[in-house]
Each structure stands twice: as structure tokens, then as C-alpha cells.
Design an enzyme around this catalytic site. Structure first.
Site: not given
Length: 198
Positions: A162-165
């Protein structure tokens, strides 16, 4: 008198696999985990029968993460690498630039309230793109909650997947990241290079 058994590494590995298989078959394995190497350092992967529940960077102290899982999810935690083969494979494909989204069952029990709302919107940010903390606050339904978005991203239990980056500051600078600044830049660079090559 003390006796020592002569057991080699292969025997220990086989015994451990048997233990994990029996625990799973008997419904006694609530959290299976393994560690994989990656371009952003070692990643701890943990799953429940529902799905992937935790991804943790090396800088997050894997032992502390496992202890937290034992207290918040279940004390029945066991290293069972084969139960996370699909996760490891998809991560390998992602880091090799052959996967842009993940197709894994997820267990979101570690997320609640606004943090959950934010994290569920992370996949809305397309691969190779970014969104600001302010934009994410709007997507989550609370446009003024920019700091809370930062907290939600920092506490995201499933980074990379889940791409919080992909969430950055309004000026385009990367901002903080649970895996460290270098890990965030590595992930953003990977997606930018693959996106350009595609």
C-alpha cells in the site's frame, strides 16, 4: 549426564517446516512470517489466515514488530516462509520492474478510523506518480487533516504494497518515511525509471 543430538541445518529446517505445517493444519498458526532481502533492505512479511497483515523495514526492528504482532493480533506467531511465497514473489516482481500493482489478500485489522481511510486511498495514486499529503487528506474526506495523513502514512502497516512512499510534500520534496529517506527515494526512483521505460 547431558546428551547432545547431532542435528544438521537441513534436519532443523525440515523439522521447522513440519512444525509450521502441523500448526497451520491444526489451526494454531495465526501469524506466519518470513524475511526477504530487497533493494530497500530486509523486509519482514507477516500474514494471518485472512491475508498480509504487516510489512516492516529493517530500521523498524523486526523483533519489536513481531512482539507487537504477538500482543495485538495473536501470540501464535511462527516463522513459516512458504506461507508467504506469493508475497515474496510479487515483491520480487515489483523490485524487478515487472509489477506495478499487488494482487494479494490483505488483513487490515491494524488500521482504524481516519488512518484506515487514508491507507485505503494509497493505491489510488498511480504507479510512477505522487500525491501530496494535502491531496490525500482531501481523498480521505478531511481536507484539513494534512498532519494526520502524515501520521497515517508513517504508521501504514503495509508499506510498499500500500504505497505510502508515493505521498510527498506539497513542494514535491519526499518528506518522512518509516523505512527511512533513502528507502523512499529508492522506491520513487524505481517507479520513475520503470514508468519512463514502459
Amino acid at each position: 549426564m547431558t546428551y547432545f543430538l547431532d542435528v544438521d541445518d537441513a534436519d532443523l529446517a525440515r523439522l521447522h517446516r513440519d512444525l509450521a505445517a502441523r500448526a497451520a493444519a491444526d489451526g494454531l498458526l495465526d501469524v506466519a512470517y518470513r524475511t526477504v532481502d530487497s533493494p530497500v533492505g530486509p523486509l519482514l512479511l507477516a500474514r494471518t489466515p485472512v491475508g498480509l497483515v504487516r510489512v516492516a523495514f529493517g530500521v523498524q526492528d523486526h523483533d519489536a514488530v513481531l512482539t507487537a504482532l504477538a500482543s495485538t493480533v495473536s501470540p501464535r506467531v511462527l516463522e513459516a516462509p512458504e506461507r508467504l511465497d506469493d508475497v515474496a514473489r510479487e515483491l520480487d516482481e515489483y523490485f524487478a520492474g515487472r509489477r506495478t500493482t499487488f494482487d494479494l489478500p490483505l488483513d487490515l485489522q491494524l488500521l482504524r478510523g481516519f488512518r484506515r481511510d487514508v491507507v485505503l486511498h494509497l493505491p489510488d495514486i498511480a504507479y510512477g506518480h505522487t500525491a501530496s499529503y494535502a491531496e490525500m487528506a482531501g481523498l480521505a474526506g478531511s481536507p484539513r487533516a494534512v498532519r494526520a495523513v502524515g501520521t497515517a502514512c508513517a504508521l501504514n502497516p503495509l508499506p510498499v504494497v500500500l504505497p505510502c512512499h508515493r505521498v510527498v510534500r506539497s513542494d514535491g520534496s519526499p518528506g518522512q518515511y518509516a523505512g527511512g529517506a533513502a528507502a523512499k527515494l529508492t522506491l520513487l526512483d524505481l517507479e520513475t525509471r520503470v514508468g519512463v521505460a514502459a
